[in-house]
Write a protein that holds these residues in place. Structure first.
Motif, PDB file in Angstrom:
ATOM      1  N   TRP A  51       0.844  -1.204   0.000  1.00  0.00           N
ATOM      2  CA  TRP A  51       0.000   0.000   0.000  1.00  0.00           C
ATOM      3  C   TRP A  51       0.883   1.259   0.000  1.00  0.00           C
ATOM      4  N   LYS A  52       1.869   1.248   0.872  1.00  0.00           N
ATOM      5  CA  LYS A  52       2.812   2.390   0.952  1.00  0.00           C
ATOM      6  C   LYS A  52       3.577   2.546  -0.363  1.00  0.00           C
ATOM      7  N   ALA A  53       3.991   1.414  -0.943  1.00  0.00           N
ATOM      8  CA  ALA A  53       4.770   1.467  -2.189  1.00  0.00           C
ATOM      9  C   ALA A  53       3.924   2.035  -3.331  1.00  0.00           C
ATOM     10  N   MET A  54       2.630   1.667  -3.370  1.00  0.00           N
ATOM     11  CA  MET A  54       1.757   2.180  -4.437  1.00  0.00           C
ATOM     12  C   MET A  54       1.526   3.679  -4.260  1.00  0.00           C
ATOM     13  N   ILE A  55       1.333   4.108  -3.016  1.00  0.00           N
ATOM     14  CA  ILE A  55       1.128   5.543  -2.759  1.00  0.00           C
ATOM     15  C   ILE A  55       2.386   6.322  -3.152  1.00  0.00           C
ATOM     16  N   ALA A  56       3.556   5.765  -2.835  1.00  0.00           N
ATOM     17  CA  ALA A  56       4.820   6.450  -3.144  1.00  0.00           C
ATOM     18  C   ALA A  56       5.035   6.571  -4.656  1.00  0.00           C
ATOM     19  N   MET A  61       2.451  11.935 -10.014  1.00  0.00           N
ATOM     20  CA  MET A  61       1.244  11.977 -10.863  1.00  0.00           C
ATOM     21  C   MET A  61       0.092  12.640 -10.124  1.00  0.00           C
ATOM     22  N   GLY A  62       0.198  12.684  -8.777  1.00  0.00           N
ATOM     23  CA  GLY A  62      -0.910  13.185  -7.960  1.00  0.00           C
ATOM     24  C   GLY A  62      -1.737  12.017  -7.467  1.00  0.00           C
ATOM     25  N   LEU A  63      -1.738  11.805  -6.153  1.00  0.00           N
ATOM     26  CA  LEU A  63      -2.446  10.650  -5.581  1.00  0.00           C
ATOM     27  C   LEU A  63      -3.963  10.777  -5.708  1.00  0.00           C
ATOM     28  N   ARG A  64      -4.476  11.986  -5.419  1.00  0.00           N
ATOM     29  CA  ARG A  64      -5.919  12.154  -5.263  1.00  0.00           C
ATOM     30  C   ARG A  64      -6.617  12.163  -6.621  1.00  0.00           C
ATOM     31  N   GLY A  65      -7.587  11.282  -6.785  1.00  0.00           N
ATOM     32  CA  GLY A  65      -8.288  11.156  -8.064  1.00  0.00           C
ATOM     33  C   GLY A  65      -8.017   9.780  -8.657  1.00  0.00           C
ATOM     34  N   VAL A  66      -7.693   9.776  -9.940  1.00  0.00           N
ATOM     35  CA  VAL A  66      -7.585   8.509 -10.682  1.00  0.00           C
ATOM     36  C   VAL A  66      -6.589   7.541 -10.040  1.00  0.00           C
ATOM     37  N   ILE A 122      -5.361   2.541  -6.952  1.00  0.00           N
ATOM     38  CA  ILE A 122      -4.791   1.891  -5.753  1.00  0.00           C
ATOM     39  C   ILE A 122      -5.902   1.197  -4.960  1.00  0.00           C
ATOM     40  N   SER A 123      -7.072   1.838  -4.898  1.00  0.00           N
ATOM     41  CA  SER A 123      -8.212   1.249  -4.171  1.00  0.00           C
ATOM     42  C   SER A 123      -8.574  -0.120  -4.733  1.00  0.00           C
ATOM     43  N   ALA A 124      -8.639  -0.215  -6.062  1.00  0.00           N
ATOM     44  CA  ALA A 124      -9.013  -1.490  -6.686  1.00  0.00           C
ATOM     45  C   ALA A 124      -7.959  -2.554  -6.410  1.00  0.00           C
ATOM     46  N   VAL A 125      -6.687  -2.173  -6.479  1.00  0.00           N
ATOM     47  CA  VAL A 125      -5.614  -3.146  -6.238  1.00  0.00           C
ATOM     48  C   VAL A 125      -5.605  -3.574  -4.767  1.00  0.00           C
ATOM     49  N   ASP A 126      -5.722  -2.608  -3.862  1.00  0.00           N
ATOM     50  CA  ASP A 126      -5.714  -2.930  -2.426  1.00  0.00           C
ATOM     51  C   ASP A 126      -6.837  -3.914  -2.082  1.00  0.00           C
ATOM     52  N   THR A 127      -8.007  -3.674  -2.652  1.00  0.00           N
ATOM     53  CA  THR A 127      -9.152  -4.556  -2.400  1.00  0.00           C
ATOM     54  C   THR A 127      -8.855  -5.977  -2.900  1.00  0.00           C
ATOM     55  N   GLY A 164     -13.280  11.879  -0.519  1.00  0.00           N
ATOM     56  CA  GLY A 164     -12.047  11.674   0.253  1.00  0.00           C
ATOM     57  C   GLY A 164     -11.178  10.611  -0.401  1.00  0.00           C
ATOM     58  N   TYR A 165      -9.974  11.003  -0.789  1.00  0.00           N
ATOM     59  CA  TYR A 165      -9.055  10.065  -1.448  1.00  0.00           C
ATOM     60  C   TYR A 165      -7.914   9.614  -0.543  1.00  0.00           C
ATOM     61  N   ASP A 166      -7.876  10.161   0.684  1.00  0.00           N
ATOM     62  CA  ASP A 166      -6.814   9.762   1.607  1.00  0.00           C
ATOM     63  C   ASP A 166      -7.253  10.118   3.029  1.00  0.00           C
ATOM     64  N   PRO A 167      -6.606   9.521   4.042  1.00  0.00           N
ATOM     65  CA  PRO A 167      -7.034   9.754   5.429  1.00  0.00           C
ATOM     66  C   PRO A 167      -6.947  11.221   5.861  1.00  0.00           C
ATOM     67  N   PHE A 168      -6.008  11.985   5.297  1.00  0.00           N
ATOM     68  CA  PHE A 168      -5.866  13.394   5.675  1.00  0.00           C
ATOM     69  C   PHE A 168      -7.151  14.180   5.370  1.00  0.00           C
ATOM     70  N   TYR A 169      -7.804  13.812   4.275  1.00  0.00           N
ATOM     71  CA  TYR A 169      -9.042  14.486   3.868  1.00  0.00           C
ATOM     72  C   TYR A 169     -10.090  14.355   4.970  1.00  0.00           C
ATOM     73  N   PHE A 170     -10.247  13.126   5.498  1.00  0.00           N
ATOM     74  CA  PHE A 170     -11.277  12.900   6.518  1.00  0.00           C
ATOM     75  C   PHE A 170     -10.920  13.654   7.802  1.00  0.00           C
ATOM     76  N   LYS A 171      -9.637  13.665   8.127  1.00  0.00           N
ATOM     77  CA  LYS A 171      -9.209  14.355   9.344  1.00  0.00           C
ATOM     78  C   LYS A 171      -9.479  15.859   9.222  1.00  0.00           C
ATOM     79  N   ARG A 172      -9.164  16.428   8.045  1.00  0.00           N
ATOM     80  CA  ARG A 172      -9.421  17.861   7.844  1.00  0.00           C
ATOM     81  C   ARG A 172     -10.909  18.175   7.992  1.00  0.00           C
ATOM     82  N   MET A 173     -11.745  17.327   7.415  1.00  0.00           N
ATOM     83  CA  MET A 173     -13.196  17.545   7.474  1.00  0.00           C
ATOM     84  C   MET A 173     -13.699  17.456   8.916  1.00  0.00           C
ATOM     85  N   MET A 174     -13.165  16.502   9.661  1.00  0.00           N
ATOM     86  CA  MET A 174     -13.564  16.360  11.070  1.00  0.00           C
ATOM     87  C   MET A 174     -13.028  17.523  11.896  1.00  0.00           C
TER      88      MET A 174
END
Ligand SMILES: [Mg+2]
Length: 366
Positions: free
Chosen positions: A82-87, A92-97, A102-107, A251-261
């Protein structure tokens, strides 16, 4: 004997586009088809399946970028992969496509791991509950009043859903009347949810919230764009006491949810495992929600969300999104069915329990 891991031998990906059964729209966009990108990971003689509802561009990210990153690695070491895919998608920019991909692969990795261990994914995650409530979600702004009423009525009176959701914000003058029609169709024993998909400005949203409250709406989703955290916070503190403000589907990453909260923007946080970096990202969102504390609701893709939502500690419900429930039934053996307003994992099947109906899916392949 203990297994000491299994190396990933193959990562396959394909995109499929499925026409809707009629034109659909919400407050901000209209569509007549849905694309699903399906990933299969093979390791140790098992095959794991994951997917995301996203642009077909996500398939190219899987094929060209993610597959070479995880091939020949241990499928059991999901946090490392998971970390390697995010890195690898950093530039390219993580958020979005990329996050969709990564979501499909992780699942697929989680499904493969569970199948190798011959356990249902709900059990591998650890079950906090045996079944999960769902809410019927459709009520598109393209629907006639009759179709709106029938769809919401049937989810409540045939499937036993305790909540149903409709879209508003396309023709604002019609929305109060549409919400009254919906309220009448579902009766007094079910809750009505209105989703603005960010269509309103702040003052219009406030006025609409008052009219929605008159129709017994208990949850107003994305009354303003979910990027406007101050606006969501303002509305959360101003709307009727019985009405919750919800957002989080982008939300495309945990930081998004934390900011919203942290911004005190919502009463309920929504997360989508097909966007927020898969089951691994969804579990992070669930942990954040539990710590805050704040109820969590899963956005769309009900069949995929089921096992991880059995594990989420503080959980409200899964969105039984009309298009996705329809596609999951067409594409996957083992797709859940609603009983008494809930869905439950089939604990006789390993992994998430879904297998691709290849012949049925083939005609939709891109
Ligand atoms: Mg929504």
């Amino acid at each position: 004997m203990l297994r000491d891991g299994a190396l990933i031998e193959k990562v396959a990906v394909r995109a499929y586009t499925i026409p809707t059964d009629s034109p659909e729209a919400d407050g901000t966009i209209a569509w007549d088809r849905t694309t699903i990108v399906i990933v299969e990971v093979e390791a140790g003689g098992e095959r794991g399946l994951g997917y995301t509802y996203a642009s077909a561009a996500a398939a190219q990210v899987v094929r060209d970028v993610l597959a070479p990153t995880i091939l020949h690695q241990d499928v059991f070491a999901i946090p490392k992969l998971w970390k390697a895919m995010i890195a690898i998608v950093r530039n390219m920019g993580l958020r979005g496509v990329c996050a969709n991909a990564i979501s499909a692969v992780d699942t697929a990795l989680w499904d493969c791991k569970a199948r190798l261990l011959n356990v249902p994914l709900a059990r591998l995650f650890g079950m906090a509950r045996d079944s999960v409530a769902v809410y019927g979600s459709g009520g598109f702004t393209t629907y006639s009043d009759e179709r709106l009423a029938t769809q919401l009525h049937d989810w409540v009176h045939e499937d036993g859903c305790r909540w149903v959701k409709m879209k508003i914000g396309t023709e604002r003058q019609r929305d109060p009347q549409r919400m009254r029609i919906a309220r009448e169709a579902i009766g007094d024993n079910a809750h009505l949810i209105s989703d603005g998909n960010g269509a309103f400005d702040l003052k219009t949203a406030l006025a609409m919230a008052d009219q929605a409250a008159d129709c017994g709406v208990v949850w107003f989703e994305e009354p303003v764009t979910s990027d406007e955290l101050e606006g969501l916070c303002f509305l959360k503190n101003r709307v009727a006491a019985g009405m919750q403000i919800a957002a989080g589907e982008y939300g495309y990453d945990p930081f998004y949810f934390k900011r919203m909260m942290d911004a005190d923007a919502v009463d309920v946080i929504q997360a989508d495992a097909t966007r927020c970096l898969g089951y691994s990202g969804f579990l992070e969102a669930a942990t954040l929600a539990d710590a805050y504390p704040m109820p969590l609701s899963a956005h769309c893709a009900p069949a995929l969300h089921l096992p991880v939502c059995c594990a989420a500690p503080r959980f409200k419900h899964i969105e039984w999104f009309y298009d996705h429930a329809r596609i999951e039934k067409m594409f996957f053996d083992g797709a859940p069915e609603i009983r008494h307003g809930e869905i439950a994992p089939d604990l006789s099947r390993p992994g998430h329990g879904l297998t691709l109906k290849r012949a049925d899916a083939e005609r939709f392949a891109l």
